[in-house]
Design an enzyme around this catalytic site. Structure first.
Site, PDB file in Angstrom:
ATOM      1  N   ARG A  13     -18.329  -3.801   9.641  1.00  0.00           N
ATOM      2  CA  ARG A  13     -17.823  -5.050   9.047  1.00  0.00           C
ATOM      3  C   ARG A  13     -18.499  -6.273   9.657  1.00  0.00           C
ATOM      4  O   ARG A  13     -18.651  -7.302   8.977  1.00  0.00           O
ATOM      5  CB  ARG A  13     -16.315  -5.133   9.215  1.00  0.00           C
ATOM      6  CG  ARG A  13     -15.625  -4.244   8.193  1.00  0.00           C
ATOM      7  CD  ARG A  13     -14.139  -4.314   8.330  1.00  0.00           C
ATOM      8  NE  ARG A  13     -13.509  -3.746   7.138  1.00  0.00           N
ATOM      9  CZ  ARG A  13     -12.289  -3.260   7.120  1.00  0.00           C
ATOM     10  NH1 ARG A  13     -11.559  -3.260   8.217  1.00  0.00           N
ATOM     11  NH2 ARG A  13     -11.785  -2.769   6.004  1.00  0.00           N
ATOM     12  N   LYS A  62      -3.616  12.220  -0.870  1.00  0.00           N
ATOM     13  CA  LYS A  62      -2.489  12.238  -1.806  1.00  0.00           C
ATOM     14  C   LYS A  62      -2.863  11.883  -3.234  1.00  0.00           C
ATOM     15  O   LYS A  62      -3.572  10.906  -3.471  1.00  0.00           O
ATOM     16  CB  LYS A  62      -1.453  11.213  -1.363  1.00  0.00           C
ATOM     17  CG  LYS A  62      -0.615  11.611  -0.180  1.00  0.00           C
ATOM     18  CD  LYS A  62       0.246  10.427   0.098  1.00  0.00           C
ATOM     19  CE  LYS A  62       1.371  10.632   1.042  1.00  0.00           C
ATOM     20  NZ  LYS A  62       1.979   9.294   1.278  1.00  0.00           N
ATOM     21  N   GLY A 117     -11.234   3.470   2.851  1.00  0.00           N
ATOM     22  CA  GLY A 117     -11.550   3.375   4.273  1.00  0.00           C
ATOM     23  C   GLY A 117     -12.049   4.678   4.872  1.00  0.00           C
ATOM     24  O   GLY A 117     -13.081   4.715   5.556  1.00  0.00           O
ATOM     25  N   GLY A 172      -8.588  -0.797   0.955  1.00  0.00           N
ATOM     26  CA  GLY A 172      -7.518  -1.055  -0.013  1.00  0.00           C
ATOM     27  C   GLY A 172      -7.949  -2.013  -1.105  1.00  0.00           C
ATOM     28  O   GLY A 172      -7.629  -1.820  -2.280  1.00  0.00           O
TER      29      GLY A 172
HETATM   30  P1  ADP Z   1      -9.595   6.915   1.577  1.00  0.00           P
HETATM   31  O1  ADP Z   1      -9.127   6.202   2.824  1.00  0.00           O
HETATM   32  O2  ADP Z   1     -11.076   7.020   1.509  1.00  0.00           O
HETATM   33  O3  ADP Z   1      -8.977   6.338   0.338  1.00  0.00           O
HETATM   34  P2  ADP Z   1      -7.587   8.956   1.838  1.00  0.00           P
HETATM   35  O4  ADP Z   1      -6.872   8.092   2.810  1.00  0.00           O
HETATM   36  O5  ADP Z   1      -6.978   9.148   0.521  1.00  0.00           O
HETATM   37  O6  ADP Z   1      -9.106   8.451   1.681  1.00  0.00           O
HETATM   38  O7  ADP Z   1      -7.776  10.431   2.437  1.00  0.00           O
HETATM   39  C1  ADP Z   1      -8.325  10.683   3.676  1.00  0.00           C
HETATM   40  C2  ADP Z   1      -7.624  11.782   4.386  1.00  0.00           C
HETATM   41  O8  ADP Z   1      -7.465  12.936   3.593  1.00  0.00           O
HETATM   42  C3  ADP Z   1      -8.393  12.230   5.606  1.00  0.00           C
HETATM   43  O9  ADP Z   1      -7.680  11.847   6.755  1.00  0.00           O
HETATM   44  C4  ADP Z   1      -8.488  13.750   5.457  1.00  0.00           C
HETATM   45  O10 ADP Z   1      -8.245  14.445   6.668  1.00  0.00           O
HETATM   46  C5  ADP Z   1      -7.410  14.039   4.449  1.00  0.00           C
HETATM   47  N1  ADP Z   1      -7.644  15.310   3.761  1.00  0.00           N
HETATM   48  C6  ADP Z   1      -8.694  15.655   2.991  1.00  0.00           C
HETATM   49  N2  ADP Z   1      -8.601  16.936   2.576  1.00  0.00           N
HETATM   50  C7  ADP Z   1      -7.453  17.422   3.094  1.00  0.00           C
HETATM   51  C8  ADP Z   1      -6.788  18.698   3.033  1.00  0.00           C
HETATM   52  N3  ADP Z   1      -7.310  19.716   2.360  1.00  0.00           N
HETATM   53  N4  ADP Z   1      -5.611  18.819   3.697  1.00  0.00           N
HETATM   54  C9  ADP Z   1      -5.101  17.780   4.372  1.00  0.00           C
HETATM   55  N5  ADP Z   1      -5.666  16.574   4.475  1.00  0.00           N
HETATM   56  C10 ADP Z   1      -6.832  16.390   3.845  1.00  0.00           C
HETATM   57 MG    MG Z   2      -7.281   6.304   3.903  1.00  0.00          MG
END
Ligand code: ADP
Ligand code: MG
Length: 409
Positions: free
Chosen positions: A48, A210, A362, A385
């Site tokens: 950043r 999620k 993130g 976000g």
């Molecule tokens: P972003 O921040 O890029 O939007 P998310 O916050 O939605 O991404 O997701 C990131 C998290 O998802 C990571 O911490 C990763 O460990 C978790 N994750 C990915 N695949 C799995 C899985 N199969 N089981 C549990 N957690 C998972």
């Molecule tokens: Mg995240």
């Protein structure tokens, strides 16, 4: 609302830093210098900061009197020294080769005193704006104080634009001359390429923890993309919806119905949907000895932690044929090195795809950097976000306040 209506706002009616004559003038520059620090107070990722440099450098070249400001973390009060911008001031001094002076108290006369004398090779950085309770309250009083320092307001803190906070919203409301810096211009330009006239085929690669976090993004993209690739924990709610055994993998029970409808809607639109066909599984998250299982052999106590090699192949082939790729969400628990293979292989496939490739979120940005393929991405958003909210078609308070409706119809 049509799928392109909100996005067509883009940067309409928003002035850019280059539209102003800033030479010799005091310019308030709101940045997102919210970098992660370890317990020793050392910066662990300065993305950043480096992303903010072009605008600062432009300001210096033009001879503006820069007043930099940012938040860092969520300090409870001024005594929380772990949220001080001191390490950031030091890093900026190294990178810019000008002295960056940290101003502890924006309410003191020190800032004005500084600005009244010529500032050669010096810039001011205000201490963490969140030390001031008024910041998160979008306080007009705090904004008044800051407005007294500057003639021109420039926002380049894309990662904070989704927050109606005082230095993002109340302050520009008080200023006549206001606009965006080079980073926000770049962010919005790339995100708009994902929403308007994208080059096709256009594939969204989704993953992460999620389904519920991503529903609004899916809803927005379903009418725009040509296909979805879904991995990460998210995939198991979809596989469950298709009637597969997913063992003890993470599933959102209350989203199975949504996933089922979503699959039907994608099919009805004759778009592609790829889900994992093999998995790396373990019997407990703390056990890093993963086993490869094809979908048909998933056991009742298996926990999926990464995608398998056949899935990597399938996903990579589709991604390799895309002219636009949007990636949000890791394919597995990539923070654990043993479970990072799938995520890094997909990062590689995206990086090597021939067209526009944009990373949002993130954790996905962190994964892209950790994969070693960051340089080959067209754009990695600095606003986790904020990038998702923008793609969902939400209006970001930090951008809306800068829009001058007289500049467009
Ligand atoms: P972003 O921040 O890029 O939007 P998310 O916050 O939605 O991404 O997701 C990131 C998290 O998802 C990571 O911490 C990763 O460990 C978790 N994750 C990915 N695949 C799995 C899985 N199969 N089981 C549990 N957690 C998972
Ligand atoms: Mg995240």
């Amino acid at each position: 609302m049509s799928s392109t209506q909100a996005s067509s706002y883009g940067l309409r009616g928003i002035r850019k830093i280059k539209d102003f004559d800033i030479s010799g003038k005091p310019v308030f520059l709101r940045l997102d210098l919210n970098v992660p620090l370890n317990d020793k107070g050392e910066i662990t990722d300065d993305t950043r900061i480096t992303a903010s440099l072009p605008t600062i450098q432009y300001g210096l070249e033009q001879g503006a009197k820069l007043i930099l400001a940012s938040h860092l973390g969520r300090p409870k009060d001024r005594d929380d020294k772990s949220a001080s911008l001191e390490p950031v001031a030091r890093r900026l001094t190294e990178l810019l080769k000008v002295e960056v002076i940290l101003m502890e108290d924006p309410n003191s006369d020190a800032v004005k005193a500084f600005l009244s004398s010529p500032m050669k090779n010096q810039i001011i950085l205000l201490e963490n704006v969140r030390y001031e309770p008024g910041e998160t309250e979008n306080s007009e009083e705090f904004a008044q104080t800051l407005a007294g320092f500057a003639q021109i307001y420039i926002n380049d803190a894309f990662g904070a634009c989704h927050r109606a906070h005082s230095t993002i919203h109340a302050l520009p409301q008080l200023m006549k001359d206001k606009g965006i810096g080079l980073l926000i211009e770049k962010e919005v330009t790339f995100l708009d390429q994902l929403l308007e006239n994208p080059k096709r085929p256009y594939i969204a690669v989704l993953g992460g923890s999620k389904v519920s976090d991503k529903i609004d993004v899916i809803e927005r993209l379903i009418n725009i993309v040509d296909g979805f690739v879904i991995g990460g924990a998210m995939a198991y709610t979809f596989l469950k919806a298709q009637g597969h055994n997913v063992g003890k993998s993470r599933v959102e029970a209350d989203k199975i119905k949504y996933a089922k409808e979503m699959i039907e809607r994608i099919e009805a639109r004759q778009k592609t949907l790829l889900l994992p066909v093999d998995h790396i599984v373990t019997d407990s998250i703390t056990n890093t000895n993963g086993r490869l299982v094809p979908q048909a052999n998933m056991g009742d106590s298996d926990i999926a932690v990464d995608i398998g090699p056949q899935t990597i192949k399938n996903f990579s082939t589709l991604i390799g044929s895309a002219q636009t790729v949007f990636w949000n969400g890791p394919m597995g628990i990539f923070e654990t090195p043993e479970f990072s293979k799938g995520t890094f292989a997909i990062a590689k496939a995206i990086a090597e795809s021939p067209g526009v490739k944009v990373v949002g979120g993130g954790d996905s940005a962190a994964a892209a950097h950790a994969s070693g393929y960051a340089e080959k991405m067209s754009h990695i958003s600095t606003g986790g976000g904020a990038s998702l909210e923008y793609l969902q078609g939400e209006k970001l308070p930090g951008l809306e306040i800068l829009r001058d409706r007289r500049l467009y119809k």
